[in-house]
Each structure stands twice: as structure tokens, then as C-alpha cells.
Design a protein around this motif. Structure first.
Motif, PDB file in Angstrom:
ATOM      1  N   PHE A 178      -4.856  31.104 -46.197  1.00  0.00           N
ATOM      2  CA  PHE A 178      -5.733  29.837 -46.138  1.00  0.00           C
ATOM      3  C   PHE A 178      -7.095  30.050 -45.372  1.00  0.00           C
ATOM      4  O   PHE A 178      -7.211  29.394 -43.489  1.00  0.00           O
ATOM      5  CB  PHE A 178      -4.956  28.610 -45.724  1.00  0.00           C
ATOM      6  CG  PHE A 178      -5.900  27.380 -46.453  1.00  0.00           C
ATOM      7  CD1 PHE A 178      -6.333  26.810 -47.265  1.00  0.00           C
ATOM      8  CD2 PHE A 178      -6.534  26.721 -44.726  1.00  0.00           C
ATOM      9  CE1 PHE A 178      -6.713  25.450 -47.504  1.00  0.00           C
ATOM     10  CE2 PHE A 178      -7.085  25.321 -45.100  1.00  0.00           C
ATOM     11  CZ  PHE A 178      -7.729  25.047 -46.398  1.00  0.00           C
ATOM     12  N   CYS A 179      -8.115  29.855 -46.058  1.00  0.00           N
ATOM     13  CA  CYS A 179      -9.164  29.576 -45.890  1.00  0.00           C
ATOM     14  C   CYS A 179     -10.211  28.768 -46.546  1.00  0.00           C
ATOM     15  O   CYS A 179     -11.721  28.891 -45.217  1.00  0.00           O
ATOM     16  CB  CYS A 179     -10.170  30.860 -45.801  1.00  0.00           C
ATOM     17  SG  CYS A 179     -10.482  31.471 -47.374  1.00  0.00           S
ATOM     18  N   GLY A 180     -10.273  27.384 -46.287  1.00  0.00           N
ATOM     19  CA  GLY A 180     -10.898  26.488 -46.417  1.00  0.00           C
ATOM     20  C   GLY A 180     -11.115  26.513 -47.151  1.00  0.00           C
ATOM     21  O   GLY A 180     -10.274  26.033 -48.615  1.00  0.00           O
ATOM     22  N   LEU A 181     -12.046  25.384 -48.464  1.00  0.00           N
ATOM     23  CA  LEU A 181     -12.096  24.737 -49.330  1.00  0.00           C
ATOM     24  C   LEU A 181     -11.603  24.914 -50.502  1.00  0.00           C
ATOM     25  O   LEU A 181     -11.030  25.471 -51.259  1.00  0.00           O
ATOM     26  CB  LEU A 181     -13.655  23.959 -49.432  1.00  0.00           C
ATOM     27  CG  LEU A 181     -13.701  23.002 -48.907  1.00  0.00           C
ATOM     28  CD1 LEU A 181     -14.790  22.646 -48.685  1.00  0.00           C
ATOM     29  CD2 LEU A 181     -12.614  21.434 -49.255  1.00  0.00           C
ATOM     30  N   GLN A 182     -12.783  26.165 -50.930  1.00  0.00           N
ATOM     31  CA  GLN A 182     -12.452  27.383 -51.886  1.00  0.00           C
ATOM     32  C   GLN A 182     -11.551  28.633 -51.949  1.00  0.00           C
ATOM     33  O   GLN A 182     -11.736  29.885 -52.605  1.00  0.00           O
ATOM     34  CB  GLN A 182     -13.526  27.944 -52.600  1.00  0.00           C
ATOM     35  CG  GLN A 182     -14.251  27.273 -53.247  1.00  0.00           C
ATOM     36  CD  GLN A 182     -12.922  26.517 -55.181  1.00  0.00           C
ATOM     37  OE1 GLN A 182     -12.220  27.261 -54.949  1.00  0.00           O
ATOM     38  NE2 GLN A 182     -13.665  25.944 -56.028  1.00  0.00           N
ATOM     39  N   HIS A 183      -9.939  28.683 -50.782  1.00  0.00           N
ATOM     40  CA  HIS A 183      -9.146  29.414 -50.812  1.00  0.00           C
ATOM     41  C   HIS A 183      -8.668  30.024 -52.012  1.00  0.00           C
ATOM     42  O   HIS A 183      -8.258  31.601 -52.829  1.00  0.00           O
ATOM     43  CB  HIS A 183      -8.555  29.426 -50.139  1.00  0.00           C
ATOM     44  CG  HIS A 183      -6.999  29.534 -49.402  1.00  0.00           C
ATOM     45  ND1 HIS A 183      -7.430  31.623 -49.451  1.00  0.00           N
ATOM     46  CD2 HIS A 183      -5.811  29.585 -50.404  1.00  0.00           C
ATOM     47  CE1 HIS A 183      -6.139  31.741 -49.299  1.00  0.00           C
ATOM     48  NE2 HIS A 183      -5.190  30.671 -49.783  1.00  0.00           N
ATOM     49  N   ALA A 184      -8.410  29.170 -52.682  1.00  0.00           N
ATOM     50  CA  ALA A 184      -7.553  29.288 -54.108  1.00  0.00           C
ATOM     51  C   ALA A 184      -8.326  30.252 -55.193  1.00  0.00           C
ATOM     52  O   ALA A 184      -8.162  31.294 -56.031  1.00  0.00           O
ATOM     53  CB  ALA A 184      -7.321  28.148 -54.806  1.00  0.00           C
ATOM     54  N   LEU A 185      -9.769  30.070 -55.018  1.00  0.00           N
ATOM     55  CA  LEU A 185     -10.677  30.727 -56.154  1.00  0.00           C
ATOM     56  C   LEU A 185     -11.630  31.777 -55.064  1.00  0.00           C
ATOM     57  O   LEU A 185     -13.016  31.998 -54.743  1.00  0.00           O
ATOM     58  CB  LEU A 185     -12.192  30.232 -57.463  1.00  0.00           C
ATOM     59  CG  LEU A 185     -10.938  29.279 -57.687  1.00  0.00           C
ATOM     60  CD1 LEU A 185     -12.577  28.046 -58.437  1.00  0.00           C
ATOM     61  CD2 LEU A 185     -10.337  29.265 -58.563  1.00  0.00           C
TER      62      LEU A 185
ATOM     63  N   PRO B 235     -16.704  24.031 -57.300  1.00  0.00           N
ATOM     64  CA  PRO B 235     -16.798  23.366 -56.490  1.00  0.00           C
ATOM     65  C   PRO B 235     -16.577  23.999 -55.442  1.00  0.00           C
ATOM     66  O   PRO B 235     -15.550  24.275 -54.750  1.00  0.00           O
ATOM     67  CB  PRO B 235     -15.467  22.360 -56.746  1.00  0.00           C
ATOM     68  CG  PRO B 235     -14.612  22.678 -58.078  1.00  0.00           C
ATOM     69  CD  PRO B 235     -15.061  23.908 -58.476  1.00  0.00           C
ATOM     70  N   LEU B 236     -18.016  22.769 -54.426  1.00  0.00           N
ATOM     71  CA  LEU B 236     -17.920  22.960 -52.891  1.00  0.00           C
ATOM     72  C   LEU B 236     -17.505  24.407 -52.615  1.00  0.00           C
ATOM     73  O   LEU B 236     -18.130  24.621 -51.148  1.00  0.00           O
ATOM     74  CB  LEU B 236     -16.725  22.754 -52.327  1.00  0.00           C
ATOM     75  CG  LEU B 236     -16.246  20.782 -51.997  1.00  0.00           C
ATOM     76  CD1 LEU B 236     -14.609  20.358 -52.479  1.00  0.00           C
ATOM     77  CD2 LEU B 236     -17.461  20.048 -52.400  1.00  0.00           C
TER      78      LEU B 236
ATOM     79  N   ASN C 204      -6.695  19.659 -50.772  1.00  0.00           N
ATOM     80  CA  ASN C 204      -6.501  20.410 -49.019  1.00  0.00           C
ATOM     81  C   ASN C 204      -6.295  19.615 -48.026  1.00  0.00           C
ATOM     82  O   ASN C 204      -4.708  19.492 -47.267  1.00  0.00           O
ATOM     83  CB  ASN C 204      -7.419  21.341 -48.552  1.00  0.00           C
ATOM     84  CG  ASN C 204      -7.711  22.461 -48.972  1.00  0.00           C
ATOM     85  OD1 ASN C 204      -6.727  22.920 -50.003  1.00  0.00           O
ATOM     86  ND2 ASN C 204      -9.293  22.745 -48.881  1.00  0.00           N
TER      87      ASN C 204
ATOM     88  N   LEU D 115     -10.986  28.562 -38.462  1.00  0.00           N
ATOM     89  CA  LEU D 115     -11.232  27.568 -39.805  1.00  0.00           C
ATOM     90  C   LEU D 115     -11.052  25.975 -38.939  1.00  0.00           C
ATOM     91  O   LEU D 115     -11.300  24.777 -39.828  1.00  0.00           O
ATOM     92  CB  LEU D 115      -9.874  27.271 -40.848  1.00  0.00           C
ATOM     93  CG  LEU D 115     -10.554  26.637 -41.726  1.00  0.00           C
ATOM     94  CD1 LEU D 115     -11.602  27.027 -42.766  1.00  0.00           C
ATOM     95  CD2 LEU D 115      -9.114  26.858 -42.880  1.00  0.00           C
TER      96      LEU D 115
ATOM     97  N   VAL E 270      -2.302  26.777 -52.186  1.00  0.00           N
ATOM     98  CA  VAL E 270      -4.197  27.235 -53.192  1.00  0.00           C
ATOM     99  C   VAL E 270      -4.187  25.719 -53.885  1.00  0.00           C
ATOM    100  O   VAL E 270      -3.166  25.284 -54.568  1.00  0.00           O
ATOM    101  CB  VAL E 270      -3.959  28.284 -54.126  1.00  0.00           C
ATOM    102  CG1 VAL E 270      -4.444  29.606 -53.447  1.00  0.00           C
ATOM    103  CG2 VAL E 270      -2.252  28.445 -54.613  1.00  0.00           C
TER     104      VAL E 270
END
Lengths: 328, 812
Positions: free
Chosen positions: A200-207, A303-304, B71, B147, B453
Motif C-alpha cells: 500500500f503506497c497511498g491514494l493510487q496504489h490500486a492503479l 483520480p488524485l 483508503n 507513507l 486497492v
């Protein structure tokens, strides 16, 4: 209660067998010796778990059964120690040995030789910076490697912790700021796989994904030649206009293009943009439609993310696209 | 006891009435109830957050929530379930039921339980208030640096850190409370090997909390120092190390799993014998397995870090440790099977939940063995496979037993029976819903779905699995709803429960349902306390091992001090959060003031005639001192906490050192030790008079105390000034690099301890002064405890000097 159990069993079986899904980001479809080792290990572990689970359930069932010849059995401390401690210890020792052997095989399988290809990957929020130090190639968000050649990945991060993971090829390795970790890869055959950030690396970890393209040795040589630093081609009038737009809109503040004044390092390197398969770090196909939308307002697509919207007239956008088309 | 005396006795245990009275309650039963109700409310909130997540993930590329909100939601879901639900609920249950199980009238430190309840409540509220500011914590419940550091996250993390700080504080306080209760407040003849298995697990877990939670408390404080003061502990660009956080966090985080799970096995080991109608088979083995699990769980933390590129050998060691723990669980599982063998149990609601636990937990345990295998973990780490695994362990291993416990002890607490038919239905809904939700997640993980995610591509082909999972989550939610409706309706109209509706074994079932607020009128096997004056709350204390009656312990009545102390603790944290440091300082002064008022109780003293009467009637002293006294044990545990703080700071210091090219970093010169040595010497000399008085006070009387305390206090104050000067002379810029940060924090901790010692000494001498020089016996105990703190402070000063001034010269 019986019926419930039947329904549940049926459901689990359906679920297990419905592996109709992808074959490009799945540890169930190995494409390398390491991944095969890992899959075999997984199969062994699953079979072991299944057997243990069945035996425990069976014992519980017998314990709860109302009438059984086994009643005269009076399990006590001996039963508890044998089945709760001794048997598990034997099974677990076997697993430990097998697991150590697998790690050793994977490590030795990815030993480096003279032929080894070095690649350095640096994680960013939320994209991948890719270096081929031997060939002086810098690119982003996709990795090309030759089939059958060992590759040594050097991994690190510029900001927060990411994790580098291509399940078909190898287990994951974290990318930690201030630390360099290593991961060996060697893929059998040409093909395309998908890697994705797994920490997990912040807002756009998913993309935050990327394609791994495995080429035959010959094709890889061609690719290296094509992608190595070279003189910029002579641009058409429209492309020259587009280059002006590129600098006017300050794209160069964040992006780098080999052989030009664009030296920004905050965003992905664009030297090979026109060749790239995806946009937004593996989240969209790279074509005119998405590229123009991305430039005008990438926030709607991912986004973001860190790229601000760009205000361009349709004219300017057209020229810019022509210019970006030359980046290959 | 005649009727009037009985009435007086009962009145002495009642709380003050009225609105303000509600804030002054210190009895274990209402506080236990509050803990349980509050944590259940947090559980429901966490569950709602989970449903929101499942809605978002039902389809690929869904836009129900954006990444920002998602998140926040998953961070709050995890943090709520881990910190605000599981441990507080189990602690609440223990607060309520343990005194009844072991035959005591209350817990060891009633005001401390009140304090921890308020602190816990405030911490939980602080967590959720962050939603109102629009920036809830969003770095995950594990909050990995960088983070969660100052550069990559906003004020949400400050809410998280400070809220967590409060909740941890409550956890540690309750841990000490419960450990001392089980050790010192058992009824006569209940030796340590005879305690009920649930109480045993609570004892073990309380000790684990003292060690594990403290490490997290330190970690969160270091993170907050990075964030607020610009220190560099976790900042690689300043010589810090982002993996340090992972080591500290998982040193807490792995035992945390067992802190939740072991009491749950205690519940299972209580309910299964009830259902089987016989005693637990292999009681000793089970008790042993609990202890082994507790020990080994502290050697497992690295198995959350297999993908960080650690050396092979280290990983192998941690795999082996993980496998040992599996055998400890194996013992428990087969002990339960052996207990049930051929017993023809009745499928009551509690038993159904335990059977659900059994199946789910075995599966979760097996996937646990799988993820402990290093190469397999390289693949499934941080995927949905792991999400499936730990929900099997935590929902199966904790939530199901907790629901079983509510169904089981609920009638004891509320005095009402729950509807069995509805109970069974709620169980089946939860059980089926659970498996529908989480079983497909194993497969999603294998098919490459990473954790955390907010969306996934349709091309991954995991849409159906996610859809199933979402459907299952709603079925499970319905099951929870039905269960709670059943519980709430039972309060209104169900039939009343008699003292032992389950025909279960245990002291708590000998009391009426609900039990009287004071538990036992005359605890079994105990000397009668009939001679005690009626307004005087008391219980008998017994020896820690054999359970022999030792003395009579006064217990405090209702008061507002715990709530006020909690409030000023909250203000202290709020001041940090809003960067209004003045507020923090004022709040700190108030906190110290309240704590000293707290310890300034004179109500514990009986008139001389009462003492004689009571001591004659019971043959027990009314002034426990030394290791007889629960307070002494509390102090020892508190010192353990402080020692653990120091160890964690040293660990951080050495870890940063090991991972640096040079130490001190950036060419800072190692300071001459002379200044520190002089200060330490003064401190050690200051300790001597106190030590001598403590030895001589029984023989020579209190007169020495004044003079020697004055000398001790003066010397320590001098040492404090010297230590402070030394710190200032060092000219450290703690923002420069991790070396400076860690030296600063270690020195500051040392100074804080000296300050603390002086405070406790001052408190002692002013109490003596307030009594006009009249020596009273309870002061002996306070003196012993003060002395413990002083000795500890001296040891820490010596160690700090060695670590900061000598080792870098010797090794570096």
C-alpha cells in the motif's frame, strides 16, 4: 444442518474450479522456473491443508456423533499429545525442509552470470521508473526482457514503500526508500504478463501496474537498438508546433525526453512514449483517445494522481499529439 | 450479618446516584459492561465500514467511492476492529467476569479501571472525530513509514497516532489491572494451577499486553516526534530507517493477534466443557499451550516482513517459530475434541458459535501455516489470500467466540435468557455469510488481487468472486443484526435467568443473575469480613502462587478523580494534535496534580478500634505491605512498562546504528562522558539515604524519613539540573539526523524518570508532613514503592550513559 453443509461444499467446489479468470497476473499460471517451484509448493501446501482439515473435521464429527462404536475410546492426554503435537511436528518439519529447499532452488535458479541483464526499477507514487544501465535506456511503466536470459532487478523507491510483483514470474520484493533490494527473474518463453504494486503506497496504489513484455532474444536486441539513445529525428512542421506546446505548457517541468531540453524527473520519462502499451502506469491503453483525455485532465481517469490538468486549445492538443507520436 | 448491617454493606458498594454519579463509578461490573457495550458499538461501526468497502469492490472499476475515501474507510475499518473492538471487549468481559470467577469482590485497582474506560472512550472518539474534519487516517492500520510520515500524509495520521496512544494507554492500564487481580485477588485455596482457564488466558494476555502495547506506544510516539517536531527516526534522507517502524510495529502486531486470540480460546475452553457436561480434558496441556503461544508469539514479528529482502537464515528461523506456534494450537484443538468425544452435547447458541469457531479457525490456522512458509509468502503476501487468512483467524478465532461468550455469560450479566431459536438462526446467517464473504478471497489472492486497492481491472477476471464476497458480507451483517436484536429484545421481555441456566461449572454460576454488585457476600473459603465497618469496601488478598489469605485490602469508592485524570490526559493529547503546546503543558500539570490527589487517599485508614476488631476477627492484617500488596505488584508491572519503553528506545538506537555507515552520524563528535557521569553519580548518592531509611524504618521509626528524604530529594534535584545542563550542552539539533533524534529522546527519557522519582519522593514527604509528622502504616507501602522507582531510575541512568557515551566509542 446436513443440507446447509451440502450447499456449502457445493459452493466451495464451484468456487475452486472456476478459475476461468486471467492467465497474465496469476500465480496459478507460472511462466518461469521459479514460479513453477512456487506453484508446486503451493499445491503441496494446499493438499496438506486439505487433508489436515478433512481429518480434523472427521474427528470432530466422530466426537459429536450420537452412537458409534468408537464411544469406548476415551481420548486423554496421550491422544492430545500425539495428534496435537507429534503428528503436526512431523508434518511441519517436512514442510519446513521443503520450503527451505524451494527458497534455495529459487535463489540458485536466479544466479547471475555473464549474460545477466541488469535492470533498475525505482518506485514512485504511482508509477515505475525503469533503467537499463548497460544500454543507457530510461523508460517508465513497462519492462522489456529477453526470454531465457537471467535478469537481475535492482529495486528501490524514491518516496514511500512499494512492492514489485509479477505473480506469473516471481514472488514479490519490496521497494524501500534508502535501501536497494534485489530480485532475479528468468522467463522461459516470449509473452506478456502484468505486474502490480503490492505494498500500500497511498491514494493510487490500486492503479500502479505495468506490463512485463518478454521478447525472444533477437527481438530484444532489436528493441534495445530501437530504444537506445539516438539523435532526434527531423520533425514535421506540425510536430515542431507540438514541441512548442510541450514546453509552453511546462510539461518539461516534470517529464524528461532524451535529447531535448525536457529534463523533469518528477513524472515518467517520455522518451519512448509512443511505443508504450499503457498510460497511467498500466491502467489504460495508450491510444489517441485516452492520451488526449489524459493530457487534458488525467484526474478523471486516475483520480488524485500527481499530474495536474492542462489547458490546451483543440489546435494545440492536435499538434502536441503529433509531437508525442514522434517519441519512439 | 443482621439485616441492617447487610443493608449498610450493600450501600457501601453502591455508586453515587444522579447524572454526575454516572461519571464517578468505579465498580468492576458497570465498567466491564461499559467496555463491552462501547466496544460493540465500535464493532458495528467497523462492520458498516466493511460493508461500504464491499459495495465499492462488488464490481470492477466501480465508482461508488474514490481512492481518498476508500483508503480512509479501510484504514478505519482495520484500526477500529484491531484497537477499538477486540481487545477492549475482551478486557471488559474480563473486568466483569474475572472477579466472579476467582471469588473476589472487585478488581485490584477499581479507579484504574474507571480511568482506562474513560481514556479508551476518548481515544475511540478521537479516532472517529477525524471523519468530521474530512481527513480521517488513510495510511492503513499498520501505518507504514514513510507513507505515514510528515511528508506523505496529513493530519489524519495525527488523529490516528494520538487516538491510538490513548487506547494503548487504556489497554496497558487494564492489562496491569487484570494481571494483579488474577494474581492477588483469588479466593482462598485457589492456587495458580487451579484458576479457571479463562482467567489463566487473561493473566497470560495481560502480561503480553504490558510488553507488546508498550512497544507500539513507543513506536507511535516516535512517529509523532517525526511528524510534529521534525525528528528523523523513520526518514531515510536523515539517517533514519523506514523498516524500523515495521520492526517495532510487528513486534507489537504479531503478539496482538494472540492477545485477541488467547482469551477467545479461554472462552472456547469454558463453553466446550459446559456443552460436554464434563471437565476440560488435558487442562494442564492447554494451560501450557497458552503460555508457549504467548512466548513464541514475541519471536514471530519478522514473518510479516518476508518480502523486505531479509537474509535467508533469519527468515528460516521465523518460519520455524511460526510452525512451533501451530503445534501449540494443535494441542488446544485436540483437547477440545477429546473433551467432546462421545459427550452428546446440546446445540445451544453458545455452543453453535464455538463449533463455527472450530471449523473456521482450523482453516485459518492452516492458511496461517501456509503464509509462514517464506517462498509461498513471497507470492501471497499483501494479496487477498492474506485478507482471507486473517479474517478466518480473527473472525473465526475471536468474533465467533466473543458472540458465543455474549450468548453464554449474557444471561449472567443481564439476568435474561436470549431466544435460542433466533440465536441459532443468527449463527447460521453469520456462519454462511462469513464463508461466502471470505472463502472466495483466497482465490482472488491467487489470481493476483493485491490488498488495499480501491478498484481492480475487469480483465483480472475476479469480478464474480468479488460479487459473491459482497453478497456474503451482507448476509453476515444480517446475522449480526439478528443476534443483537435478539439480545436487545431479551432485555425487555425474555424470561429471567436463574443462577446457572447452562448448568456450567465455575464460581460465577453460584451467584444470582445478575450478580450483586459486590460479587460475593462472603467469598468462598475466605475469612468472614463481618467485622469490617459498613462504609468500608474491602476484599481479601491472597498469595500469588498458593492462594493463601494474606491481608485485607481496602478498595476505593466512587469518585471523579479517574474521569478528571482521563480528561486531562485527553487534553494533553489534543494539545499535541492542534499544536497548542501550552494546552498540553497545562494539561500535563493537571494530570500530575490529579494523580497525586489520587494517591493521597486517607479513606483507606480505619479507626484504631476498627482495626483491632477486624484483625482479631479475621486473623489478617489490614495493612498489606511489600509483595503482599496489590499496589506493590502494580508498581512492579508499571516499572516493567517503563523498562520496556527504555528497551524499545534502545532497540531503535541500535537498529539505526546497525544500518548506518557511521555512528554518530554526519561526523558529529562523540561527547565526553564526564558531565553525564557526574550527574549519574549525584543521582546514585541521592538514592542511598532513601535506601538506608527504608531498611531502618521499621526498627528506628519514621523520624529518619524527614532528614534522609530531604537529602535524597536535594541530591536528585541537583542530578536533574546536571542532566538537563548536559543535554543543553550537547547542543543537539534533533532535526539533523536520526542519531541526534535518538540521543535526544533517550536523554529526555532519563530526565523524565529523574523528574518522576523526585515527584514521587516529594509526594511521600508531603504526605508525611500533612500528617504532622505522624507516621502511619500505609506510608510504609508508599515508601517501598517510591524506593522501587528510585532504584529503577538509577539503573536507567547508568544504562543510558553506557549506551549513549561509551558503546559508540568502544564498538564504533
Amino acid at each position: 444442518m446436513r443440507n446447509y453443509i451440502k450447499v456449502l461444499t457445493l459452493f466451495f467446489l464451484c468456487n475452486l474450479t472456476s478459475c476461468s479468470s486471467n492467465s497474465f497476473q496469476s500465480l496459478w499460471h507460472p511462466a518461469s522456473a521459479s514460479a513453477r517451484e512456487l506453484k508446486n509448493l503451493s499445491v503441496v501446501l494446499f493438499v496438506m491443508s486439505f487433508i489436515v482439515f478433512t481429518v480434523v473435521c472427521l474427528l470432530l464429527f466422530l466426537a459429536l456423533k450420537k452412537d458409534s462404536g468408537l464411544f469406548r475410546l476415551k481420548p486423554g492426554n496421550k491422544f492430545i499429545i500425539v495428534s496435537g503435537f507429534i503428528i503436526p511436528t512431523i508434518i511441519l518439519t517436512g514442510i519446513l525442509i521443503y520450503s527451505l529447499r524451494t527458497s534455495v532452488n529459487i535463489r540458485s535458479g536466479s544466479a547471475t552470470g555473464a549474460e545477466t541483464l541488469q535492470i533498475k526499477v525505482i518506485g514512485h507514487q504511482w508509477w515505475w521508473e525503469v533503467h537499463y544501465p548497460d544500454h543507457k535506456i530510461i523508460t517508465a511503466n513497462e519492462i522489456f526482457i529477453p526470454a531465457g536470459v537471467p535478469v537481475n532487478m535492482e529495486l528501490t523507491s524514491r518516496d514511500v514503500i512499494h512492492s514489485f510483483w509479477i505473480p506469473n514470474v516471481q514472488g514479490k520484493m519490496d521497494m524501500i526508500p534508502g535501501v536497494t533490494t534485489r530480485l532475479g527473474l528468468q522467463v522461459d518463453n516470449p509473452g506478456e504478463y502484468r505486474g502490480q504494486c503490492a505494498e500500500f503506497c497511498g491514494l493510487q496504489h490500486a492503479l500502479m501496474a505495468f506490463p512485463l513484455v518478454v521478447l525472444s532474444r533477437e527481438d530484444f536486441k532489436v528493441w534495445v537498438k530501437k530504444s537506445s539513445p539516438k539523435k532526434r529525428p527531423i520533425l514535421s512542421v506540425a510536430a515542431i508546433e507540438g514541441e512548442k506546446v510541450f514546453f509552453k505548457a511546462a510539461c518539461n517541468a516534470c517529464h524528461r525526453i532524451e535529447g531535448t531540453e525536457a529534463k523533469g524527473l518528477a513524472g515518467p520519462d517520455l522518451t519512448l512514449l509512443a511505443e508504450r502499451k499503457t498510460l497511467g502506469s498500466g491502467s489504460l491503453p495508450n491510444n489517441h483517445h485516452y492520451l488526449s483525455r489524459w493530457i487534458l485532465d488525467s484526474q478523471k481517469l486516475k483520480p488524485l494522481n500527481r499530474m495536474p490538468p492542462t489547458e490546451l486549445t483543440p489546435e494545440e492538443l492536435k499538434f502536441l499529439l503529433v509531437y508525442l507520436e514522434t517519441l519512439k | 450479618m443482621n439485616e441492617k448491617d447487610l443493608k449498610d454493606f450493600e450501600r457501601s458498594w453502591e455508586s453515587t446516584e444522579g447524572f454526575w454519579g454516572w461519571f464517578s463509578v468505579v465498580n468492576n461490573q458497570p465498567l466491564g459492561e461499559r467496555f463491552m457495550v462501547t466496544s460493540m458499538i465500535f464493532f458495528l461501526m467497523g462492520g458498516l465500514l466493511a460493508l461500504l468497502m464491499r459495495i465499492q469492490l462488488a464490481f470492477p472499476d466501480n465508482t461508488f467511492m474514490g481512492p481518498l475515501v476508500y483508503n480512509q474507510v479501510f484504514t478505519m475499518h482495520g484500526s477500529t476492529m484491531m484497537f477499538l473492538f477486540a481487545v477492549p471487549f475482551l478486557e471488559g468481559l474480563a473486568l466483569y467476569i474475572i472477579p466472579l470467577m476467582i471469588g473476589s469482590r472487585d478488581v485490584a485497582f477499581p479507579r484504574l479501571s474507571a480511568y482506562s474506560y474513560w481514556v479508551y472512550l476518548f481515544g475511540g472518539i478521537l479516532f472517529f472525530v477525524s471523519f468530521l474534519t474530512g481527513s480521517a487516517p488513510d495510511a492503513g492500520w499498520f501505518a507504514y513509514t514513510p507513507l505515514s510520515g510528515p511528508r506523505y500524509s496529513g493530519i489524519g495520521i495525527d488523529f490516528w497516532v494520538l487516538g491510538l496512544g490513548l487506547v494503548e494507554l487504556a489497554g496497558i492500564a487494564t492489562g496491569i489491572e487484570l494481571a494483579v487481580t488474577v494474581l492477588k485477588l483469588r479466593s482462598s485455596g485457589m492456587s495458580l494451577n487451579k484458576v479457571p482457564i479463562f482467567a489463566w488466558t487473561i493473566l497470560v494476555v495481560s502480561l503480553m499486553i504490558i510488553f507488546a502495547f508498550t512497544v507500539l506506544l513507543v513506536a507511535t510516539f516516535l512517529l509523532e516526534f517525526d511528524r510534529l517536531l521534525g525528528m528523523r527516526f523513520f526518514d531515510p534522507s536523515g539517517g533514519g530507517n523506514s523498516l524500523l517502524w515495521q520492526h517495532l510495529f510487528w513486534f507489537f502486531g504479531h503478539p496482538e493477534v494472540y492477545i485477541m486470540f488467547l482469551p477467545a480460546t479461554g472462552i472456547v475452553s469454558t463453553i466446550i466443557p459446559m456443552a460436554a457436561g464434563r471437565k476440560l480434558k488435558g487442562h494442564t496441556l492447554v494451560a501450557l499451550a497458552v503460555v508457549v503461544t504467548a512466548f513464541v508469539s514475541f519471536g514471530l514479528w519478522v514473518h510479516h516482513m518476508f518480502t523486505t529482502g531479509l537474509p535467508e537464515l533469519a527468515s528460516g528461523f521465523f518460519t520455524a517459530a511460526s510452525l512451533i506456534i501451530a503445534t501449540a494450537s494443535g494441542i488446544q484443538i485436540f483437547a477440545w475434541i477429546a473433551t467432546l468425544w462421545g459427550s452428546r452435547p446440546v446445540y445451544s447458541t453458545p455452543f453453535l458459535f464455538i463449533m463455527g469457531f472450530f471449523l473456521i479457525f482450523v482453516l485459518g490456522g492452516l492458511t496461517g501455516v501456509m503464509v509462514a512458509v517464506v517462498p509461498f509468502d513471497w507470492q501471497v503476501h499483501d494479496t487477498y489470500f492474506v485478507v482471507a487468512h486473517f479474517h478466518y483467524v480473527l473472525i473465526g478465532g475471536v468474533v465467533f467466540p466473543v458472540f458465543g461468550a455474549i450468548a453464554f455469560w449474557g444471561p449472567k450479566i443481564t439476568g435474561r435468557l436470549m431466544n435460542e431459536k433466533v440465536g441459532a438462526r443468527s449463527f447460521w446467517l453469520m456462519f454462511i455469510g462469513f464463508n461466502l464473504t471470505f472463502f472466495p478471497m483466497h482465490i482472488m489472492g491467487l489470481l493476483g488481487m493485491p490488498r488495499r486497492v480501491y478498484t481492480y481491472a475487469a480483465s483480472l477476471g475476479i469480478g464474480q468472486h468479488n460479487m459473491l464476497s459482497t453478497a456474503g458480507a451482507f448476509i453476515m451483517g444480517l446475522g449480526v443484526f439478528v443476534f443483537f436484536m435478539n439480545f436487545l429484545l431479551s432485555l425487555k421481555r425474555a424470561q429471567t435467568a436463574d443462577s446457572n441456566p447452562w448448568e456450567a461449572d465455575g464460581l460465577e454460576w453460584t451467584l444470582s443473575s445478575p450478580p450483586p454488585i459486590y460479587g460475593f457476600l462472603s467469598p468462598p473459603g475466605m475469612p468472614s469480613l463481618e467485622g469490617a465497618p459498613s462504609k468500608w469496601r474491602a476484599t481479601v488478598i491472597t498469595s500469588a502462587m498458593e492462594g493463601k489469605p494474606q491481608a485485607i485490602q481496602w478498595l476505593p469508592g466512587p469518585g471523579h478523580i479517574p474521569m478528571l485524570t482521563a480528561l486531562s490526559t485527553l487534553l494533553f493529547f489534543m494539545g499535541l494534535l492542534t499544536k497548542l503546546y501550552l494546552v498540553s503543558i497545562v494539561a500535563l500539570i493537571f494530570t500530575v496534580g490529579f494523580i497525586s490527589r489520587w494517591n493521597w487517599s486517607s479513606e483507606d485508614e480505619l479507626g484504631k478500634s476498627d482495626v483491632t476488631k477486624l484483625e482479631a476477627a479475621t486473623g489478617l492484617s489490614t495493612f498489606p505491605a511489600g509483595s503482599q500488596s496489590p499496589s506493590w505488584w502494580g508498581a512492579v508491572f508499571f516499572i516493567t512498562v517503563l523498562g520496556m519503553v527504555f528497551s524499545s528506545l534502545c532497540f531503535s538506537y541500535f537498529y539505526l546504528w546497525l544500518n548506518s555507515h557511521s555512528w554518530p552520524q554526519d561526523g558529529i563528535a562523540l561527547r565526553e562522558p564526564s558531565g553525564f557521569m557526574v550527574a549519574t553519580a549525584v543521582l546514585l548518592f541521592g538514592n542511598a539515604p532513601l535506601w538506608w531509611t527504608k531498611r531502618e524504618v521499621r526498627r528506628r521509626g519514621y523520624r529518619f524519613l524527614y532528614t534522609s528524604m530531604m537529602v535524597s530529594l536535594f541530591m536528585s534535584a541537583l542530578a536533574l539540573v546536571l542532566f538537563l545542563r548536559e543535554l543543553l550542552d550537547m547542543n543537539l539539533n534533533f532535526q539533523q539526523n536520526a542519531y541526534s533524534s535518538s540521543v535526544f529522546v533517550l536523554s529526555a527519557f532519563n530526565i523524565l524518570l529523574v523528574f518522576f522519582s523526585i515527584g514521587s519522593g516529594f509526594h511521600l514527604i508531603s504526605r508525611l508532613w500533612a500528617q504532622k509528622g505522624q507516621w502511619r502504616y500505609p506510608l510504609l507501602l508508599q515508601m517501598q514503592i517510591t524506593h522501587l522507582f528510585w532504584m529503577f531510575g538509577a539503573v536507567i541512568a547508568v544504562l543510558t550513559g553506557g549506551v549513549l557515551y561509551f558503546l559508540p566509542g568502544v564498538i564504533g
